[in-house]
Write a protein that holds these residues in place. Sequence first.
Motif, PDB file in Angstrom:
ATOM      1  N   PRO A  14       0.792  -1.232   0.000  1.00 58.42           N
ATOM      2  CA  PRO A  14       0.000   0.000   0.000  1.00 58.42           C
ATOM      3  C   PRO A  14       0.829   1.289   0.000  1.00 58.42           C
ATOM      4  CG  PRO A  14      -0.864  -1.549   1.607  1.00 58.42           C
ATOM      5  CD  PRO A  14       0.415  -2.133   1.086  1.00 58.42           C
ATOM      6  N   TRP A  19       2.531   1.513  -7.019  1.00 58.69           N
ATOM      7  CA  TRP A  19       1.416   0.596  -6.823  1.00 58.69           C
ATOM      8  C   TRP A  19       0.174   1.344  -6.340  1.00 58.69           C
ATOM      9  CZ3 TRP A  19      -0.938  -3.293  -8.481  1.00 58.69           C
ATOM     10  CH2 TRP A  19      -1.951  -3.902  -7.747  1.00 58.69           C
ATOM     11  N   ARG A  20       0.350   2.340  -5.511  1.00 60.62           N
ATOM     12  CA  ARG A  20      -0.790   3.115  -5.003  1.00 60.62           C
ATOM     13  C   ARG A  20      -1.595   3.688  -6.174  1.00 60.62           C
ATOM     14  NH1 ARG A  20       1.642   6.904  -1.524  1.00 60.62           N
ATOM     15  NH2 ARG A  20       1.308   5.460   0.188  1.00 60.62           N
ATOM     16  N   LYS A  23      -3.078   0.744  -8.427  1.00 57.93           N
ATOM     17  CA  LYS A  23      -4.229   0.120  -7.761  1.00 57.93           C
ATOM     18  C   LYS A  23      -5.463   1.017  -7.870  1.00 57.93           C
ATOM     19  CE  LYS A  23      -5.995  -2.870  -4.615  1.00 57.93           C
ATOM     20  NZ  LYS A  23      -7.342  -3.125  -5.037  1.00 57.93           N
ATOM     21  N   SER A  70       1.922  10.646  -5.104  1.00 60.49           N
ATOM     22  CA  SER A  70       1.091   9.479  -5.403  1.00 60.49           C
ATOM     23  C   SER A  70      -0.217   9.474  -4.612  1.00 60.49           C
ATOM     24  CB  SER A  70       1.863   8.184  -5.166  1.00 60.49           C
ATOM     25  OG  SER A  70       2.213   8.045  -3.804  1.00 60.49           O
ATOM     26  N   LYS A  71      -0.213   9.959  -3.387  1.00 62.69           N
ATOM     27  CA  LYS A  71      -1.454  10.014  -2.603  1.00 62.69           C
ATOM     28  C   LYS A  71      -2.470  10.928  -3.284  1.00 62.69           C
ATOM     29  CE  LYS A  71       0.588   9.053   1.879  1.00 62.69           C
ATOM     30  NZ  LYS A  71       0.855   9.543   3.230  1.00 62.69           N
ATOM     31  N   ALA A  74      -3.714   9.156  -6.562  1.00 63.89           N
ATOM     32  CA  ALA A  74      -4.666   8.085  -6.258  1.00 63.89           C
ATOM     33  C   ALA A  74      -6.018   8.668  -5.837  1.00 63.89           C
ATOM     34  CB  ALA A  74      -4.109   7.169  -5.174  1.00 63.89           C
TER      35      ALA A  74
END
Length: 96
Positions: A14, A19-20, A23, A70-71, A74
């Motif tokens: 996570p 990947w974040r 996903k 990335s947060k 996402a």
Amino acid sequence: MKLHRCKNQWVKLPGHPCWRVEKALIDAGVEYERVPGGWPGHPDYLAEKTGVDKYPAIEFDDGTWYRDESKNMAAAIREGRLDELHGKTPAAGMSP
């Protein structure tokens, strides 16, 4: 669209930035092509396109790019705001 990410595609934790974002794309049902790159901090083409040399970054079909932490990326994907972010890269001095 293309997701430019690090070459460590096997990392699915996570907290991993690439990947974040990947996903979030999967969960949102967004079709994309994965473009694995080299080691973080070395992709010169990313700096040219986004203003920073870090993964992940999204390249839209019209040639524009989106790069943020990335947060934030996402969250934007999960909120359905990806279409409005063509060419928006806060790291390059643009606001999202």
